[in-house]
Scaffold this motif. Structure first.
Motif, short mmCIF file in Angstrom:
data_model
loop_
_atom_site.label_atom_id
_atom_site.label_comp_id
_atom_site.label_asym_id
_atom_site.label_seq_id
_atom_site.Cartn_x
_atom_site.Cartn_y
_atom_site.Cartn_z
N UNK A 1 0.85 -1.19 0.00
CA UNK A 1 0.00 0.00 0.00
C UNK A 1 0.89 1.25 0.00
N UNK A 2 0.57 2.20 -0.85
CA UNK A 2 1.32 3.44 -0.94
C UNK A 2 0.38 4.60 -0.63
N UNK A 3 0.81 5.46 0.29
CA UNK A 3 -0.01 6.60 0.71
C UNK A 3 0.47 7.89 0.03
N UNK A 4 -0.48 8.80 -0.14
CA UNK A 4 -0.17 10.13 -0.68
C UNK A 4 -0.29 11.12 0.47
N UNK A 5 0.85 11.68 0.88
CA UNK A 5 0.84 12.60 2.02
C UNK A 5 0.40 14.00 1.65
N UNK A 6 0.33 14.28 0.37
CA UNK A 6 -0.06 15.61 -0.10
C UNK A 6 0.93 16.11 -1.12
N UNK A 7 0.87 17.40 -1.40
CA UNK A 7 1.78 17.99 -2.38
C UNK A 7 1.43 19.43 -2.67
N UNK A 8 1.78 19.85 -3.87
CA UNK A 8 1.58 21.25 -4.25
C UNK A 8 1.59 21.35 -5.77
N UNK A 9 0.87 22.35 -6.27
CA UNK A 9 0.82 22.60 -7.72
C UNK A 9 1.08 24.07 -7.98
N UNK A 10 1.83 24.37 -9.02
CA UNK A 10 2.07 25.76 -9.39
C UNK A 10 0.83 26.34 -10.07
N UNK A 11 0.81 27.65 -10.22
CA UNK A 11 -0.26 28.35 -10.93
C UNK A 11 0.00 28.19 -12.43
N UNK A 12 -0.88 27.47 -13.10
CA UNK A 12 -0.67 27.18 -14.53
C UNK A 12 -0.91 28.39 -15.43
N UNK A 13 -1.34 29.49 -14.87
CA UNK A 13 -1.49 30.71 -15.67
C UNK A 13 -0.17 31.47 -15.79
N UNK A 14 0.82 31.12 -14.99
CA UNK A 14 2.10 31.83 -15.02
C UNK A 14 2.90 31.46 -16.27
N UNK A 15 3.56 32.46 -16.82
CA UNK A 15 4.49 32.23 -17.93
C UNK A 15 5.90 32.37 -17.36
N UNK A 16 6.53 31.25 -17.12
CA UNK A 16 7.82 31.27 -16.44
C UNK A 16 8.88 32.04 -17.23
N UNK A 17 8.89 31.87 -18.53
CA UNK A 17 9.91 32.53 -19.35
C UNK A 17 9.79 34.04 -19.24
N UNK A 18 8.57 34.56 -19.30
CA UNK A 18 8.37 36.00 -19.20
C UNK A 18 8.75 36.53 -17.82
N UNK A 239 0.30 10.41 12.77
CA UNK A 239 0.37 10.58 14.22
C UNK A 239 0.96 11.93 14.59
N UNK A 240 1.93 12.36 13.83
CA UNK A 240 2.55 13.67 14.07
C UNK A 240 1.54 14.79 13.92
N UNK A 241 0.56 14.56 13.10
CA UNK A 241 -0.48 15.56 12.85
C UNK A 241 -1.73 15.32 13.69
N UNK A 242 -1.68 14.32 14.54
CA UNK A 242 -2.81 14.02 15.41
C UNK A 242 -4.01 13.45 14.67
N UNK A 243 -3.74 12.68 13.62
CA UNK A 243 -4.82 12.12 12.82
C UNK A 243 -4.56 10.63 12.59
N UNK A 244 -5.60 9.85 12.34
CA UNK A 244 -5.40 8.43 12.03
C UNK A 244 -4.86 8.27 10.61
N UNK A 245 -4.11 7.22 10.36
CA UNK A 245 -3.55 6.99 9.04
C UNK A 245 -4.67 6.80 8.01
N UNK A 246 -5.82 6.34 8.48
CA UNK A 246 -6.96 6.13 7.57
C UNK A 246 -7.48 7.42 6.96
N UNK A 247 -7.09 8.55 7.53
CA UNK A 247 -7.55 9.83 6.99
C UNK A 247 -6.75 10.27 5.76
N UNK A 248 -5.67 9.57 5.49
CA UNK A 248 -4.82 9.92 4.35
C UNK A 248 -5.31 9.24 3.07
N UNK A 249 -4.94 9.83 1.96
CA UNK A 249 -5.23 9.22 0.66
C UNK A 249 -4.23 8.11 0.40
N UNK A 250 -4.66 7.10 -0.32
CA UNK A 250 -3.75 6.02 -0.68
C UNK A 250 -4.03 5.56 -2.10
#
Length: 408
Positions: A1-18, A239-250
Motif C-alpha cells: 500500500x502506498x499513501x499520498x501525504x499531499x503535495x503542491x501545484x504551481x499556478x498554470x497561468x504563469x508564464x515562467x519565461x516572461x 500521528x505527528x499531525x494528530x490524525x489516524x492513518x486512515x484519513x490519508x489518501x492512498x
C-alpha cells in the motif's frame, strides 16, 4: 500500500519565461512549496523522481533529477531518476516511486512533474511535441500533429458509431466551466461568447481537420509535486499531525499498458475489438482490479486526459460510463458534470486547467488525493471517497490509471 501525504501545484497561468524563470527555478520553487504545504522536512525524503517529456527540446535541459540538490542541502546525495512517457511521464514517475516503496527500498519519495513550454512559438511547440508520434512515418502533412491525430480519432468514431460536434463542444464547455473554480487554472479568467462552443469558424476556428480551438488542451508552464509514503511512514506522519492513518489518501490500484507508437497501427490491431483502444481499457480495468473494485459505479469522480475534447469523449466509453461509441448519452444526461453521475475533471482538466505535459500525471494524482480527503475547495465533489485517474501519452501509446481512495 502506498499513501499520498499531499503535495503542491504551481499556478498554470504563469508564464515562467516572461518572469525570467528557468525550468530549474520552477523545480526548486515547486518542491519547496510542497515541503511547506505538507510540513515535511527535506531530510525525510529518501528518493526523488521527475516526470518530464521535452525539457531537452523546450528548455535545452536534461538530467532534471540534479535540481533536487538545489531545493535544500539535505537533498544533496538523494537518489533520483527522470521518467519519460510523453504526456504520461508524470504517472510513470509515480509508478516508479511507488514500486520502490512497495519493494521496501524507501519509505518516503518525492515525485515532481514539470514542463516549461511557453518559451517558444506555437508552431515550434507543436514540432517539439510531435516527438511522441512515429517520427517520419505519420502525420507528415499536418501543421499541428496532435490536433490532427485526435481529429482522425473523431473521424474513426464517426465512421463506427456517428459523432456530433455539439457533444465534443459540451465537453470543452464543461471543463472550461470547472476551471473557473480552480485557483491554479490557466483559463480561470477567460471569457467566451455565445458561439465559442459551436462550429463557428470565427469564434471557434479549425486547428486541424475536425479539431477546433476550444477543443484543445492548453500549452502551459507548470509543475506539481506529491509525496508518497510507505504504511509505516504514513502512520508516523499521521500521528505527528494528530490524525489516524486512515484519513490519508492512498493508491489502492494502478494500471499501466503500452501500445505501438503509430496511431494507425493501434487501429489495425484493435480491429474487431469492442473499444477503439483496448490497451486504454485494460489499464483502466487493471487499476480497478488491483483496487478490488468492480465497474465504474465504484468510482466517485475521474481526472482524465482531455488533451482534446475527443480524447475525453473516448475516455468516457473506455471508463465504462457508456457502451462504446455512446459517450454522447452521458454528455446529454449531464453525467460528467459536477453533481452528475460521474463528475469528470472537476479541476478543469487539460482543456481548462492546462497541460504542462510532464506534470499532468502528478497533478491528476494530487487532485485525486485532495478530492478523497475533502481538501479540493471549490472543486470538491460531494462525498468523494474514490477517484480514478486516466493519463495518456501520445496517441494512447502509454496509458496509466490510478485508483485513489481514503480508508475512512
Amino acid at each position: 500500500m502506498v499513501y499520498v501525504l499531499g503535495g503542491w501545484q504551481s499556478d498554470f497561468a504563469r508564464n515562467w519565461d516572461r518572469q525570467g524563470m528557468s525550468i530549474g527555478d520552477g523545480f526548486v520553487d515547486t518542491v519547496r512549496n510542497g515541503l511547506e504545504a505538507t510540513s515535511l522536512d527535506a531530510a525525510e525524503i529518501e528518493s526523488g523522481h521527475v516526470g518530464n517529456f521535452v525539457g531537452d527540446l523546450f528548455a535545452r535541459q536534461g538530467l532534471l533529477g540534479g535540481f533536487f540538490a538545489y531545493v535544500d542541502p539535505a537533498l544533496d546525495g538523494l537518489p533520483t531518476a527522470r521518467h519519460e512517457a510523453a504526456c504520461a511521464s508524470g504517472s510513470v514517475a509515480v509508478l516508479a516511486a511507488a514500486a520502490e516503496i512497495e519493494a521496501g527500498r524507501y519509505d518516503l519519495a518525492c515525485v515532481v512533474g514539470i514542463e516549461l513550454m511557453r518559451n517558444v512559438s506555437g508552431q515550434t511547440a507543436a514540432e517539439h511535441l510531435a516527438a511522441a508520434a512515429y517520427a517520419g512515418r505519420e502525420f507528415a502533412d499536418a501543421a499541428f500533429v496532435w490536433p490532427r491525430a485526435f481529429s482522425d480519432l473523431a473521424e474513426e468514431y464517426d465512421q463506427r458509431w456517428g459523432l456530433k460536434y455539439e457533444h465534443l463542444a459540451r465537453i470543452a464547455e464543461v471543463n472550461f466551466g470547472n476551471a473557473r473554480r480552480n485557483p491554479n487554472a490557466q483559463t480561470r479568467g477567460w471569457q467566451f461568447g455565445p458561439d465559442s462552443f459551436t462550429e463557428d469558424d470565427t469564434a471557434n476556428p479549425v486547428v486541424e481537420g475536425r479539431t477546433r480551438k476550444n477543443d484543445c488542451g492548453q500549452i502551459t508552464d507548470g509543475a506539481a509535486v506529491v509525496f508518497l509514503a510507505s504504511p509505516r511512514k504514513a502512520a508516523e506522519y499521521a500521528a505527528r499531525r494528530g490524525a489516524p492513518v486512515e484519513s490519508l489518501a492512498r493508491i489502492s490500484g494502478w494500471g499501466h499498458r503500452s501500445a505501438p507508437i503509430g496511431y494507425r497501427d493501434k487501429l489495425r490491431m484493435s480491429e474487431g475489438a469492442s473499444h477503439v483502444f483496448p490497451q486504454v481499457k485494460r489499464a483502466i480495468d487493471d487499476a480497478r482490479a488491483r483496487a478490488g473494485i468492480g465497474g465504474v459505479e465504484a468510482i466517485d469522480a475521474v481526472e482524465t486526459h482531455d488533451c482534446f475534447a475527443m480524447t475525453e469523449y473516448m475516455a468516457i466509453d473506455h471508463l465504462g460510463l457508456t457502451a462504446p461509441g455512446e459517450a454522447w448519452k452521458a454528455i446529454e444526461a449531464g453525467d460528467i458534470e459536477m453533481g452528475g453521475r460521474l463528475p469528470i475533471n472537476p479541476s478543469g482538466g487539460l482543456i481548462g486547467l492546462g497541460h504542462p505535459v510532464g506534470a499532468t500525471g502528478v497533478r491528476m494524482l494530487l487532485d485525486a488525493s485532495r478530492q478523497v480527503t475533502g481538501q479540493a475547495g471549490d472543486m470538491q465533489v460531494e462525498n468523494a471517497r474514490r477517484v480514478q485517474t486516466l493519463n495518456i501519452g501520445g496517441s494512447t501509446t502509454t496509458t496509466v490509471s490510478f485508483v485513489v481512495e481514503r480508508a475512512a
